[in-house]
Enzyme design. Structure first.
Site, mmCIF file in Angstrom:
data_model
loop_
_atom_site.group_PDB
_atom_site.id
_atom_site.type_symbol
_atom_site.label_atom_id
_atom_site.label_comp_id
_atom_site.label_asym_id
_atom_site.label_seq_id
_atom_site.Cartn_x
_atom_site.Cartn_y
_atom_site.Cartn_z
ATOM 1 N N SER A 213 0.826 -1.210 0.000
ATOM 2 C CA SER A 213 0.000 0.000 0.000
ATOM 3 C C SER A 213 0.857 1.256 0.000
ATOM 4 O O SER A 213 0.480 2.264 -0.599
ATOM 5 C CB SER A 213 -0.957 0.001 1.190
ATOM 6 O OG SER A 213 -0.258 -0.094 2.405
ATOM 7 N N GLU A 214 2.025 1.228 0.658
ATOM 8 C CA GLU A 214 2.960 2.345 0.565
ATOM 9 C C GLU A 214 4.399 1.858 0.662
ATOM 10 O O GLU A 214 4.698 0.897 1.372
ATOM 11 C CB GLU A 214 2.733 3.386 1.667
ATOM 12 C CG GLU A 214 1.987 4.627 1.227
ATOM 13 C CD GLU A 214 0.501 4.497 1.413
ATOM 14 O OE1 GLU A 214 -0.236 5.316 0.853
ATOM 15 O OE2 GLU A 214 0.070 3.571 2.115
ATOM 16 N N THR A 215 5.260 2.558 -0.069
ATOM 17 C CA THR A 215 6.704 2.443 0.074
ATOM 18 C C THR A 215 7.217 3.796 0.541
ATOM 19 O O THR A 215 6.819 4.837 0.006
ATOM 20 C CB THR A 215 7.369 2.039 -1.245
ATOM 21 O OG1 THR A 215 6.879 0.753 -1.653
ATOM 22 C CG2 THR A 215 8.882 1.970 -1.110
#
Length: 273
Positions: free
Chosen positions: A45-47
């Site tokens: 969902s996020e880096t």
């Protein structure tokens, strides 16, 4: 060798298969296209991308597999966890992050990491009934939380049993949709889930930034400035929260599952070198 270090961290949990997983990228500044391509490669969902600016001072950016976002709680917690775990920052030091949402602070208190985030204002919203139909719920009320929609439901059971039609949601305009209700357990004050198919994340496991709106919402209803919350996705995660005026303090724990190096030049296909 590109000298880019990678860390996979479960944020807002200390369980191998709990919380919200994020990859933290620690190294030199990279072009936007490279950061987006790497985030798509990791497909979480996020880096979070960290670039050191000074002592305990870092630039921090967050990318979903499709877009850069303005604020990300679990990516910030994961980044702070990595900096303390690797010894890049001493345990007693407060970390300053320069972000698209201004300067954010992180401090360590035992096993808990406290983040200092801006409060998100809530405004009344008359939402098209098609959204509730796509999620399969009957909200008590609907509000705007920045660019996101917040729906209050009657019970935790209703939250847990939702099975959204993501195809129907994607056909509607939106950024993200938060659902929340009182907790059925004494350990927590409220629960939530978060759906964001518009940015490539059907359901986010634990969303720290949403609590910048959820904390003021529940603080007003419960008459308390300190609360505990659980995001009841299939992975689940726990947060401690405190409202201080226009700031929301949130705490969680983190667990590093693996670390390594990016071995090739981080240039996406079709980009100029």
């Amino acid at each position: 060798m590109s000298n880019i270090r990678l860390f996979h961290v479960n944020a807002f949990s200390q369980q191998p298969f709990g919380g919200n997983p994020a990859v933290v990228v620690l190294g030199p500044a990279l072009p936007d296209a490279s950061q987006l391509a790497m985030a798509a490669e990791f497909n979480l969902s996020e880096t979070a991308f960290l670039v050191q600016l000074g002592r305990a001072h870092y630039q921090l950016r967050w990318f979903t597999p499709t877009v850069e976002v303005d604020l990300c709680g679990h990516g910030t917690l994961a980044a702070a966890h990595v900096l303390w775990q690797t010894g890049a920052v001493a345990a007693h030091e407060t970390i300053r992050f320069e972000t698209r949402s201004g300067e954010l602070l992180a401090r360590r208190e035992g096993e808990w990491i406290w983040l200092d985030f801006p409060r998100i204002a809530l405004t009344p919203l008359t939402l098209d009934p098609a959204y509730a139909a796509a999620i399969g719920c009957q909200p008590r009320q609907t509000l705007a939380a920045g660019a996101k929609f917040l729906l209050e439901l009657a019970s935790e059971e209703e939250i847990r049993t939702l099975s959204p039609d993501f195809h129907a949601l994607r056909a509607l305009p939106g950024r993200g949709l938060i659902v929340t209700a009182p907790s059925s357990r004494a350990d927590d004050d409220f629960v939530s889930r978060y759906f964001a198919p518009w940015v490539g994340v059907d359901e986010d496991p634990v969303t720290g930034s949403n609590h910048c709106a959820l904390m003021p919402f529940w603080a007003e209803r419960l008459g308390r400035q300190q609360l505990r919350a659980r995001q009841v996705s299939s992975r689940g995660g726990d947060l401690r929260l405190e409202l201080r005026g226009e700031r929301v303090l949130m705490a969680g724990q983190g667990l590093t599952l693996w670390q390594g190096e990016w071995l090739l030049p981080p240039t996406p296909l079709g980009a100029s070198v």
